[in-house]
Write a protein that holds these residues in place. Structure first.
Motif, short mmCIF file in Angstrom:
data_model
loop_
_atom_site.label_atom_id
_atom_site.label_comp_id
_atom_site.label_asym_id
_atom_site.label_seq_id
_atom_site.Cartn_x
_atom_site.Cartn_y
_atom_site.Cartn_z
N MET C 470 0.85 -1.19 0.00
CA MET C 470 0.00 0.00 0.00
C MET C 470 0.88 1.24 0.00
SD MET C 470 -2.66 -1.31 2.91
CE MET C 470 -3.88 -0.08 2.55
N PRO C 471 1.54 1.53 -1.08
CA PRO C 471 2.51 2.64 -1.08
C PRO C 471 1.87 3.98 -0.79
CG PRO C 471 2.17 1.82 -3.30
CD PRO C 471 1.46 0.86 -2.39
N LYS C 472 0.70 4.22 -1.38
CA LYS C 472 0.09 5.55 -1.18
C LYS C 472 -0.26 5.75 0.28
CE LYS C 472 -1.79 5.80 -5.81
NZ LYS C 472 -2.93 5.27 -6.57
N THR C 473 -0.88 4.73 0.86
CA THR C 473 -1.21 4.84 2.27
C THR C 473 0.05 5.03 3.10
OG1 THR C 473 -3.02 3.32 1.84
CG2 THR C 473 -2.48 3.72 4.14
N PHE C 474 1.07 4.26 2.74
CA PHE C 474 2.30 4.34 3.51
C PHE C 474 2.89 5.74 3.49
CE2 PHE C 474 7.03 4.08 3.31
CZ PHE C 474 7.22 3.87 4.65
N TRP C 475 3.03 6.31 2.28
CA TRP C 475 3.69 7.61 2.20
C TRP C 475 2.89 8.71 2.87
CZ3 TRP C 475 8.56 8.15 1.78
CH2 TRP C 475 9.32 7.17 1.10
N THR C 476 1.59 8.69 2.65
CA THR C 476 0.77 9.73 3.31
C THR C 476 0.85 9.57 4.81
OG1 THR C 476 -1.15 8.30 3.01
CG2 THR C 476 -0.85 10.06 1.42
N TYR C 477 0.81 8.31 5.26
CA TYR C 477 0.86 8.07 6.70
C TYR C 477 2.19 8.55 7.26
CZ TYR C 477 -0.51 5.64 10.96
OH TYR C 477 -0.90 5.35 12.24
N LEU C 478 3.25 8.30 6.49
CA LEU C 478 4.58 8.69 6.95
C LEU C 478 4.68 10.21 7.08
CD1 LEU C 478 7.18 7.24 7.66
CD2 LEU C 478 8.00 7.76 5.36
N ILE C 479 4.15 10.90 6.08
CA ILE C 479 4.22 12.36 6.13
C ILE C 479 3.45 12.89 7.32
CG2 ILE C 479 3.50 14.47 4.94
CD1 ILE C 479 4.03 12.93 2.32
N ALA C 480 2.25 12.35 7.51
CA ALA C 480 1.44 12.82 8.64
C ALA C 480 2.12 12.51 9.96
CB ALA C 480 0.06 12.17 8.58
N THR C 481 2.78 11.34 10.02
CA THR C 481 3.50 11.00 11.24
C THR C 481 4.61 12.02 11.49
OG1 THR C 481 3.06 8.68 10.90
CG2 THR C 481 4.87 9.24 12.37
N GLY C 482 5.31 12.35 10.42
CA GLY C 482 6.36 13.34 10.57
C GLY C 482 5.81 14.66 11.07
N ALA C 483 4.67 15.03 10.55
CA ALA C 483 4.06 16.29 10.99
C ALA C 483 3.70 16.21 12.46
CB ALA C 483 2.82 16.58 10.15
N LEU C 484 3.12 15.08 12.84
CA LEU C 484 2.73 14.92 14.24
C LEU C 484 3.96 14.93 15.15
CD1 LEU C 484 0.66 14.30 16.42
CD2 LEU C 484 0.70 11.93 15.77
N ALA C 485 5.03 14.32 14.67
CA ALA C 485 6.23 14.27 15.50
C ALA C 485 6.97 15.61 15.53
CB ALA C 485 7.18 13.18 14.98
N GLY C 486 6.54 16.53 14.67
CA GLY C 486 7.15 17.85 14.72
C GLY C 486 8.46 17.93 13.98
N ILE C 487 8.56 17.25 12.84
CA ILE C 487 9.80 17.25 12.06
C ILE C 487 9.78 18.43 11.10
CG2 ILE C 487 11.21 15.93 10.45
CD1 ILE C 487 10.92 14.79 13.29
N PHE C 488 10.85 19.18 11.09
CA PHE C 488 10.99 20.31 10.18
C PHE C 488 10.98 19.80 8.75
CE2 PHE C 488 13.57 23.19 7.66
CZ PHE C 488 13.03 24.42 7.99
N PRO C 489 10.30 20.41 7.82
CA PRO C 489 9.49 21.62 7.89
C PRO C 489 8.00 21.31 7.83
CG PRO C 489 10.12 21.20 5.65
CD PRO C 489 10.47 19.97 6.42
#
Lengths: 98, 504, 770, 196
Positions: C470-489
């Motif tokens: 599920m690449p699309k789910t994976f990448w979107t999930y990863l980005i959102a996780t990064g946002a939640l974790a507070g990763i720049f930018p």
């Protein structure tokens, strides 16, 4: 004569009536005890009416009339209970509780 | 001037002048009573079939003089002030007549199918309603007492109306006996009040109470207390409530609805009369009395309701708790007479609508399940969704969820309690807030059963709901909803002028 | 302007959509979904248009020099309230009249379209505000030169009903806050609608589901547009009822209906706080429900401090239940029983942010009531910080991916509440804004995963290795996780950094409202945990071997497209509020969010803004990264071998894990201790008391005094115990409440009770009262 | 008789009147207690007659002749008969029976005594030394609209007439209500009591 002696007589009748309704288990006897209370009320009303005019006497007359209606209805209900249960022992009624 | 003297002199009797229009509603209901009795005694073969229709028509007709009087405006004072028709009395009369109308709708099929004594049932109902109408206008101890008896005595008999059923008999006897005891205590209190006040008229007594002052006369306390105890029975306030659940459960369900709504409302009307037109001058006594009654009623009623398994019994205990909410404004009666009276009347009207609706649904469901146990409501949504939704809305209103009527009722009580800024008023508000939260639980138990549980025996065939019951449900629902969305309708009509007797 | 005055259309459209779907939905080709989607789309367009208009409207707003004399500032601020009609706010009317007579110089023009306050000398004419904007925050903080753009809220109202002394109105209040909220609500709602058409496809209550989605959205819009506090209560309750219906959507399973009930009941506790708090405010504001009246009076110090304090505490109870704050948070994870899109809606844009919004809307009450500006600890901040930390720790031990996200929401809401508590209002709202996007993305991503894995949410047992499938789910999930974790930018970085700076305790940060050391530490810890637990979910869901059944597959476009949109938004919306310190960028790109959302004027406290601190920013990213790294080493590389299975070996660690698995035993506390106490032990205790103590005493007396005792035995033991206890005790048999014991069914005991109560009452009153 | 009693009561120390009242009061109290304690149902009804009759005498002492007569007619003429019918119809044991009371005698006693103490205390505190003067009877007071008493001339002879004027004047509505009440009670009682 003092007003108080009538009021105290009424208070005694009232208290005795209260004792009666708490203690008596025969429905008819309970109704008799209620009559004691109502008569106490009437003594009060008539005694006060010697001070205040006829309003108390009128009130007493209404109480007598209403008491008659109450007793009639009460006896009808007691009779109904008696017909269904063969007993007027009101202390035995506990179908409804909780 | 001369005619006045002639009237005052003992001697030839001068008939009092009577404002017949002011007595219009009472006369219509009285006529209804007479017509029902006559219809029955001439024994028309098909008379029984017409009885509910005649009763309904009669109650609707009684609305006409009420509307005429309301449109006419102005207070009408009869018999030297012992009988007053003002806007508050008219609202309450309309409430009683409409409640009676709905109760007839609830009873129609119940009586016809159960083969009970129909015409007598409706005659007694009319009798009782007449008592309520008189109560709404009485400003006199004798009038209040007689009206209370007229509305109670037929109700005692109606509670035992299922003659063959021992439970109904028991309900009737319990109601009767406790009622008679309450009247006795009430009368004793009234006799003492007469002794202090020197008149049976409330305004005269109030003036006397002010004159006497508040020091060193314990008999005034005793008299007020005993009188209030008598009324506390009628509104089923704790600790004078014990009759209510038993009677509600045993009585025929339409009668229960009548007792829980109209009869309780009448008890509150009696309290309004005697508190706001008389006892209000002794705030030091009525504040603690009503505080005790209100707090006990809402707390005890709610706590016991939590444990009920029967819907009617649950509604009985919830009614006790609701009575506590309605008693709350009396705690601040002497501080804010106008607002607190308004809060009680608003609560009464909304409570009548939502509770009658709930009973209508319970009666409709019981036609299928023959039971009022909460379990028997399981799966109702799957086979009678309309009723399930309606009952959910009534329960939501009883919880106090906006935009249904119940929230506004609670809100108006809360606001008057807080506005008064008395310690007891604030304490009552806090207890009430806690109880509001508790109450959600047992109402939702029923909602949950209807929506989420399975039908108890898997029987999901719907039964037809008679037209009269449908009408009752819809009518109650509309009123509940409209009063919640547009509470202005009721606040506007409950704006009264200043009280005959002001605060201290 | 037209959009501002007609914004009532939004809730109306959604209500209409609800009725339409309910009545005709089943007969429509798409079973009602098309009605809902159309309605939400209309609302979204409307909301975007409103937002656009608001931006231009803001440019026209009057400016005031911060160094101007106080009377002039106030004159401008009163003038800015020109769009608040008389019947909507008594206080504004009075201010306006007072202004007209007292200071003619600064009298605002009555015309609606003309910017107010042009007469005042230091006030610049409208239209030159752009250049002033970047410097605004820090300039205000420095307390010196510079200009502020005064917000011009637009209020419209209609009479609702008249109470004894007060006219109660309902209507709309448009300012930056409500504009932001309607945009968020409609965007998320639209995407959730689209997502749902696939996700609940074939559900037997499909139509019913869409009807309630519409009502839910409409209620939330109604709530955020509220003009009066009473209207807020109504909206608040409506939102609660809708969530009850939607959480219990699959009511056939008992846990679901229980969860719905629990959500509702927990919220009732808070509702009481809300009702009492609002009524206190009603009287404090001189019998007015108007939000304008309440906020202005609270802000101007016209309301006693103690009243504000009590009202804030009551309202905080409401926030605790609605927004899942510690200790009333327990309903929120259970509410995962609802369909996943509903969870997304509840957690991102509706239900739970209602509490945050309420605090933000009535901010002066809290600001003054809790003395936020000059304290270092207050109830709001403590509740928020504790929630942020404890929620994050709870997320560690969940197996269910949705529960991880639920506790994550609890924790993030804690961030927002803390932020409000320390005075960083804008940071809180900004975090609400960014969080809505990435959290919705995460929830919908979890939904997508479960859609693929046969409706299981158990990431530990039923997922794994989905990265490739599920690449699309994976990448979107990863980005959102990064946002939640507070990763720049990513967006979460910007908003979280503002909150951390807003605590005002980090060295080198200036201009915060107070100094909240404790909060900074707790939030940093929470941020570390957040990064770590999110990395854990990534590991379980997307890496390793697939542990579930069947063959998972990527979801269809109706699921992935919303994910992509949300992930994109979650990545970029952080740039909306670039700190003023980035002054090498074009001026028009800085602090946009702050400029348009934060109100300035009479009805809002003059909060200050913490300056951007590069050290803190680096530190917060480092904390986030270290969380990720630690989790990465632990799961991917098997580092910290000693820790694996620690909880099995070490009793202390095991105990710690147990505490977390059992959610700090709060549910146990509520159900077993509190509810159970009322139902069980209290009843049992009374029974025990009845049977042992009374019985014992009575029996003792009966046995001990046979002579005199026959009377005692007959009349007390046999009668009292027999009558009052046994009759009831048998019925209740250990289950009945103690009060039910009174209801023995024996009429003469009722009689005795009746007269005894009357006698005792009479005795007490005669002796003590009169 | 009434005027005699009125004259007697106006003296400061009214020995015969007080003795008569004391005897009557003791008799009534004893009879009342017997009503609630006797073990024979029929005896209870008969003791009740004594109380009700005593009440009528008390009304006479208080110069309320009309009420006294009504008391005799309604109570002793009708209600007691109703009670006796009730006893017969419910087949109550006509002789002694031991189970007429329930098991809460002591509660009844405590509540009764408590009420007596409270009422007695309050009444004594408030009207401890007020004497009867019957002044209100000799000058029948009619209240005007404002509630202040207006004195009008007249003698005690017209008292029953004045009572009638009151009932059919200000108390007209309660009077009519009672008539409906009695009719309703009649109808309902018949329905409940008859065999179907």
């Amino acid at each position: 004569m003092l007003l108080n002696q009538f009021l105290l007589l009424a208070a005694v009748l009232f208290s005795v009536g209260v004792y009666g309704v708490i203690v008596r288990r025969n429905g008819v006897l309970v109704l008799m005890s209620v009559e004691l209370i109502l008569n106490a009320v009437n003594i009060n009303l008539i005694a006060f009416s010697t001070f205040w005019g006829l309003g108390g006497q009128v009130f007493a007359l209404f109480v007598i009339a209403v008491a008659a209606a109450e007793v009639g209805v009460g006896l009808a209900i007691v009779l109904l209970i008696y017909r269904n249960r063969r007993s007027v022992d009101i202390d035995q009624l506990d179908e409804l509780k909780g | 001037m001369l005619s006045l003297f002639a009237q005052l002199l003992p001697g030839p009797f001068t008939a009092p002048t009577i404002d017949w229009l002011a007595l219009g509603p009472e006369i219509v209901v009285l006529a209804l009573f007479v017509v029902l009795v006559l219809l029955d005694s001439i024994k028309l073969e098909r008379a029984t079939a017409f009885m509910p229709a005649v009763a309904n028509l009669g109650f609707i007709l009684a609305l006409i003089p009420i509307i005429v009087l309301a449109a006419d405006g102005g207070d009408r004072v009869l018999f030297g002030g012992s009988y007053v028709v003002d806007s508050m009395a008219l609202i309450l009369k309309a409430l009683f007549v409409l409640s009676a109308y709905v109760v007839v709708l609830l009873s129609t099929n119940y009586l016809a199918e159960g083969d009970y004594w129909e015409s007598e049932f409706y005659s007694l109902l009319a009798c009782s309603v007449l008592g309520m109408l008189v109560m709404a206008s009485s400003r006199d101890l004798v009038g209040i007492f007689v009206a209370l008896e007229l509305l109670s005595i037929p109700a005692y008999m109606l509670a035992g109306w299922r003659k063959g059923d021992v439970r109904s008999n028991e309900a009737g006897l319990k109601y009767y006996l406790m009622g008679v005891f309450a009247s006795a205590v009430l009368l004793y209190g009234m006799s003492l009040i007469y002794g202090v006040g020197g008149s049976t008229r409330l305004d005269v007594i109030a003036a006397r109470l002010v004159e006497v002052g508040s020091e060193g006369i314990p008999v005034i306390t005793l008299a007020i207390l005993l009188t209030l105890v008598g009324f506390a029975f009628k509104v089923s306030a704790v600790p004078f409530h014990v009759w209510a659940p038993d009677t509600y459960e045993g009585a025929p369900t339409p009668v229960t609805a009548f007792l829980a709504v109209a009869s309780k409302a009448a008890g509150f009307v009696a309290l309004i009369q005697i508190v706001f037109f008389c006892f209000i001058v002794r705030g030091d006594i009525i504040q603690p009395v009503f505080f005790v009654l209100a707090v006990l009623s809402m707390t005890v009623g709610n706590l016991i309701a939590l444990r009920q398994t029967n819907v009617v019994r649950m509604l009985a205990y919830s009614g006790i708790a609701q009575a506590g909410f309605m008693l709350a404004p009396f705690v601040v009666a002497d501080e804010l007479p106008v607002q607190s009276r308004q809060a009680v009347v608003i609560y009464l009207v909304i409570y009548a609508a939502m509770n009658l609706g709930a009973f209508a649904v319970v009666i409709a469901v019981a036609r299928k399940t023959r039971s009022a146990e909460i379990d028997s409501f399981g799966g109702l949504f799957t086979y009678m969704p309309g009723l399930a939704v309606a009952l959910t809305l009534f329960l939501a209103s009883l919880i106090g969820i906006p935009p249904l009527g119940g929230w506004y009722a609670k809100f108006s009580v809360f606001s008057v309690l807080i506005e008064a800024e008395t310690p007891l008023g604030l304490a009552t508000a806090i207890v009430m807030a806690i109880n509001t939260a508790i109450a959600a639980y047992y109402y939702l138990k029923v909602a949950k059963a209807m929506w989420f549980d399975d039908a108890p025996d898997g029987d999901v065939t719907p039964v037809p709901v008679p037209a009269s019951l449908n009408a009752a449900v819809v009518l109650s629902l509309v009123v509940t909803f409209v009063l919640g969305v547009l509470p202005g309708l009721i606040t506007n009509v409950t704006e009264y002028g200043p009280l005959a007797v002001g605060g201290p | 302007m037209w959009f501002f005055t007609h914004v009532w259309i939004l809730p109306a459209v959604m209500a209409g959509s609800f009725l339409l779907i309910l009545l005709f939905g089943k007969r429509l080709p798409f079973k009602g979904a098309e009605v809902g989607i159309t309605a939400v789309s209309i609302c979204l367009l409307f909301a975007l248009a409103t937002a656009f208009n608001w931006a231009t409207w803001g440019a026209d707003s009057p400016k005031v020099s911060t160094s101007a004399p106080a009377e002039q500032i106030e004159a401008v601020e009163v003038g800015a309230l020109a769009e608040v009609p008389d019947q909507c706010s008594r206080v504004v009317t009075e201010l306006r009249e007072g202004e007209g007579s007292a200071s003619t110089e600064a009298a605002p023009p009555a015309g609606a379209e003309v910017p107010a306050g042009e007469g005042a000398a230091p006030v610049t004419p409208s239209g030159t505000g752009e250049t002033a904007a970047p410097a605004m925050g820090s300039a205000a903080a420095a307390g010196g030169k510079g200009e502020e753009t005064v917000t011009r809220p637009v209020v419209r109202c209609a009479p609702w009903f008249e109470s004894t002394d007060a006219l109660v109105t309902w209507g709309t209040q448009i300012d930056g806050l409500s504009v932001m909220m309607i945009v968020v609500v409609t965007i998320i709602s639209l995407l959730v609608h689209v997502f749902s058409t696939d996700y609940v496809h074939g559900d037997r209550r499909y139509t019913h589901y869409f009807a309630f989605l519409s009502l839910f959205t409409g209620s939330m819009l109604f709530f955020v547009l509220s003009q009066s506090t009473l209207q807020m209560i109504v909206g608040w309750e409506l939102v609660g009822v809708c969530s009850f219906a939607l959480i219990g959507h699959w009511w056939e399973e008992k846990p679901n209906s229980d969860a719905a009930l629990k959500a509702f009941l927990t919220n009732r506790v808070g509702d009481v706080g809300l009702l009492v708090g609002m009524i206190i405010l009603f009287f404090a504001a001189g019998q007015s429900f108007s939000i304008m009246d309440v906020t202005i009076l609270a802000q101007e110090g016209e309301i006693q401090h103690v009243l504000l304090l009590v009202a804030s505490v009551c309202l905080i109870t409401a926030v605790m239940s609605k927004s899942g704050q510690f200790i009333l948070h327990t309903w929120l994870p259970d509410a995962m029983a609802g369909p996943t899109p509903v969870s997304a809606l509840i957690h991102a844009a509706t239900m739970v942010v209602a509490g945050i919004f309420m605090v933000a809307r009535l901010y002066p009450v809290f600001f003054e009531g809790l003395s936020i500006a000059n304290s270092s600890v207050n109830l709001l901040a403590v509740v928020g910080a504790v929630t942020a930390l404890f929620g994050a720790m709870l997320a560690f031990v969940q197996k269910d991916i949705k529960k991880v996200l639920a506790y994550s929401t609890v924790s993030q809401l804690g961030f927002m509440v803390t932020s409000l508590g320390v005075g960083a209002w804008t940071a809180a709202m900004f975090h609400l804004f960014t969080h809505a996007f990435f959290k919705a993305c995460l929830f919908l991503g979890a939904g997508s995963l479960s859609h693929a894995c046969h409706h299981s949410f158990n990431m530990v047992d039923d997922m794994g290795g989905l990265r490739k499938i599920m690449p699309k789910t994976f990448w979107t999930y990863l980005i959102a996780t990064g946002a939640l974790a507070g990763i720049f930018p990513l967006s979460g970085f910007w908003s979280k950094d503002e909150i951390l700076a807003g605590t005002g305790s980090f060295p080198g940060t200036e201009g915060a409202n107070g100094t909240y050391h404790l909060m900074l530490v707790m939030l940093l810890l929470a941020a570390f945990c957040t990064a770590a637990y999110m990395t854990r979910t990534i590991w379980y869901a997307f890496f390793g071997e697939y542990r579930g059944h069947g063959h998972p597959h990527e979801s269809g476009p109706r699921i992935t497209v919303p994910l992509i949109i949300l992930a994109t938004l979650g990545a970029i919306v952080g740039f909306l509020n670039l700190p003023a310190a980035f002054d090498f960028l074009p001026a028009g790109s800085l602090t946009r969010f702050e400029k348009f959302v934060e109100p300035i004027g009479l009805y809002f406290p003059s909060i200050t803004h913490a300056s951007f601190n590069p050290v803190l920013a680096v530190l917060s990213v480092a904390v986030g990264l270290s969380g990720i790294v630690v989790a990465y080493l632990y799961y991917w590389k098997g580092a910290f071998k000693g820790l694996h299975g620690l909880s099995e070996r070490n009793s202390l660690a095991g105990w710690g894990k147990n505490v977390l698995v059992n959610k700090y035993y709060f549910d146990w506390l509520y159900t077993t201790v509190i509810v159970g106490f009322v139902k069980g032990p209290l009843a049992r205790a009374s029974n025990w008391f009845n049977q042992n103590v009374i019985d014992g005493v009575v029996n003792g007396v009966g046995r001990g005094a046979v002579g005199v005792g026959k009377f005692v035995y007959d009349d007390i033991d046999q009668r009292v115990v027999d009558g009052a206890v046994n009759g009831a005790g048998a019925t209740a048999s250990g289950s009945g409440g103690v009060l039910r014991h009174l209801q023995t069914g024996r009429i003469q005991q009722y009689t005795a009770l009746f007269f005894a109560a009357a006698a005792i009452l009479a005795g007490v009153f005669v002796l003590f009262v009169g | 008789m009434t005027s005699l009693l009125a004259a007697a009561s106006s003296t400061s120390f009214d020995v015969p009147g007080n003795v008569a009242f004391a005897v009557l009061a003791v008799l009534m109290v004893v009879a009342a207690i017997r009503v609630v304690t006797t073990r024979n149902v029929v005896h209870a009804a008969l003791w009740l007659v004594v109380v009700l009759g005593g009440n009528a005498v008390v009304y006479l002492i208080l110069q309320a002749e009309f009420v006294a007569l009504t008391q005799l007619l309604v109570y002793i003429g009708a209600i007691i008969v109703l009670f006796l019918f009730g006893i017969m119809l419910t087949r109550a044991p006509l002789g002694r029976s031991e189970d007429l009371d329930n098991n809460q005698r002591w509660i009844g006693a405590v509540v009764g005594v408590l009420l007596l103490l409270v009422i007695g205390y309050s009444v004594t505190q408030s009207w401890g030394s007020d004497r009867l003067d019957f002044a209100a009877y000799d000058l029948p007071q009619v209240s005007d609209v404002a509630g202040t008493a207006v004195e009008v001339g007249g003698s005690g002879n017209g008292r029953t007439q004045a009572l009638a004027n009151e009932i059919f004047g200000d108390y007209l509505i309660p009077f009519e209500v009672v008539s409906v009440l009695l009719t309703g009670a009649l109808i309902g009682a018949i329905v409940l009591a008859r065999r179907d």
